[in-house]
Design a protein around this motif. Sequence first.
Motif, PDB file in Angstrom:
ATOM      1  N   UNK A  76      -5.890 -41.359 -25.174  1.00 48.04           N
ATOM      2  CA  UNK A  76      -5.617 -40.138 -24.419  1.00 48.04           C
ATOM      3  C   UNK A  76      -4.192 -39.621 -24.636  1.00 48.04           C
ATOM      4  N   UNK A  77      -3.337 -40.426 -25.260  1.00 48.92           N
ATOM      5  CA  UNK A  77      -1.940 -40.014 -25.431  1.00 48.92           C
ATOM      6  C   UNK A  77      -1.462 -40.049 -26.878  1.00 48.92           C
ATOM      7  N   UNK A  78      -1.762 -41.130 -27.594  1.00 48.74           N
ATOM      8  CA  UNK A  78      -1.183 -41.325 -28.928  1.00 48.74           C
ATOM      9  C   UNK A  78      -1.652 -40.283 -29.950  1.00 48.74           C
ATOM     10  N   UNK A  79      -2.951 -39.965 -30.045  1.00 46.56           N
ATOM     11  CA  UNK A  79      -3.366 -38.975 -31.048  1.00 46.56           C
ATOM     12  C   UNK A  79      -2.656 -37.630 -30.906  1.00 46.56           C
ATOM     13  N   UNK A  80      -2.494 -37.137 -29.664  1.00 45.70           N
ATOM     14  CA  UNK A  80      -1.800 -35.864 -29.457  1.00 45.70           C
ATOM     15  C   UNK A  80      -0.342 -35.974 -29.871  1.00 45.70           C
ATOM     16  N   UNK A  81       0.277 -37.112 -29.575  1.00 49.82           N
ATOM     17  CA  UNK A  81       1.665 -37.331 -29.976  1.00 49.82           C
ATOM     18  C   UNK A  81       1.794 -37.307 -31.491  1.00 49.82           C
ATOM     19  N   UNK A  82       0.850 -37.928 -32.199  1.00 53.97           N
ATOM     20  CA  UNK A  82       0.886 -37.950 -33.660  1.00 53.97           C
ATOM     21  C   UNK A  82       0.672 -36.550 -34.246  1.00 53.97           C
ATOM     22  N   UNK A  83      -0.268 -35.801 -33.674  1.00 48.14           N
ATOM     23  CA  UNK A  83      -0.526 -34.436 -34.146  1.00 48.14           C
ATOM     24  C   UNK A  83       0.711 -33.567 -33.990  1.00 48.14           C
ATOM     25  N   UNK A  84       1.353 -33.645 -32.834  1.00 48.54           N
ATOM     26  CA  UNK A  84       2.564 -32.858 -32.597  1.00 48.54           C
ATOM     27  C   UNK A  84       3.684 -33.250 -33.547  1.00 48.54           C
TER      28      UNK A  84
END
Length: 315
Positions: A76-84
Amino acid sequence: MEEENETLTTDFVLSGLFPNMNYVSILIYIIILIYLAAVTGNFFLLLLIWMDLSLHTPMYFLLSQLSLIDLALISSTVPKMMVNFFSGRKDITRAACGTQVFFFFTLGGAECILLTLMAYDRYVAVCNPLRYAVIINHGVCLQMVIVSWTGGVLASTAHTFYTMSLPICGSREIQHFFCEMPAIMKISCKDTSIYEVVVFVMGICFIIIPFGFIMASYMLIFHTVLHMKSPQGRSKALAICFSHLTVVSFYLGPCVYMYMTPGSSHTPDQEQAVSVFCTVLTPMLNPFIYSLRNKDVLGAFQNVLRKHPVFKWTT
């Protein structure tokens, strides 16, 4: 700040992981490796529990739910952080931000309740083994899981509704790598002191009280274990209890710091460090903590390899 200057519909901006840190890209790549290890470890444990009949017990059913929560929490957190990070964009829509807040609190609350119920399961198994199959039956296990998820959803719904209704009058930049409630409260132009008291009370309900139940359960467990005549049974019980207590301390300890102390006493870097530990490191460590010293899991792994060999040599 004037109320008419508040903005309720615009998107947010995430500052990212430790924005003032040099060579943050190295940390990002490390977190990616940790994320892959967490997904692999938890998925493997789920698959092993599903495939091996010897693990079809209440304890491992509850453990499978813990792995499921950890998988969802880190995802819920890491994928969005990586995309950004790789896209160079820092924006996040209000809907996506609210979704992150909701899932974070749902999964966090469910894990707190589940860890407490897992301690009760161990208490019955060690202190009342003859009645274990009657007390912790399949129906009770399902009820435990339903209570865990329902409690998480109810608490999360209240927190998400309040957090996402806060007016933002100035900067929309959240000093975090994901939408986290304390970070959002800091950029609101509304007085949140009363809500901080509510958060403290919720922390007592979801952190302090569960921790008290867990410690009480293990005090009774250790008392029983010390009077066991079988060294093998004593060592097995202690190994399982040690694994669970380690996971409890890794998860509830940082939560006490984050939600039971005044938000004004935390710096953004401190909050991010605690969040990385809770949402990234702990989900990766849990399957290894429960597996490496667990003879049941290692034995089940060997059984699965014998029945379903990964590689078959052909002649």
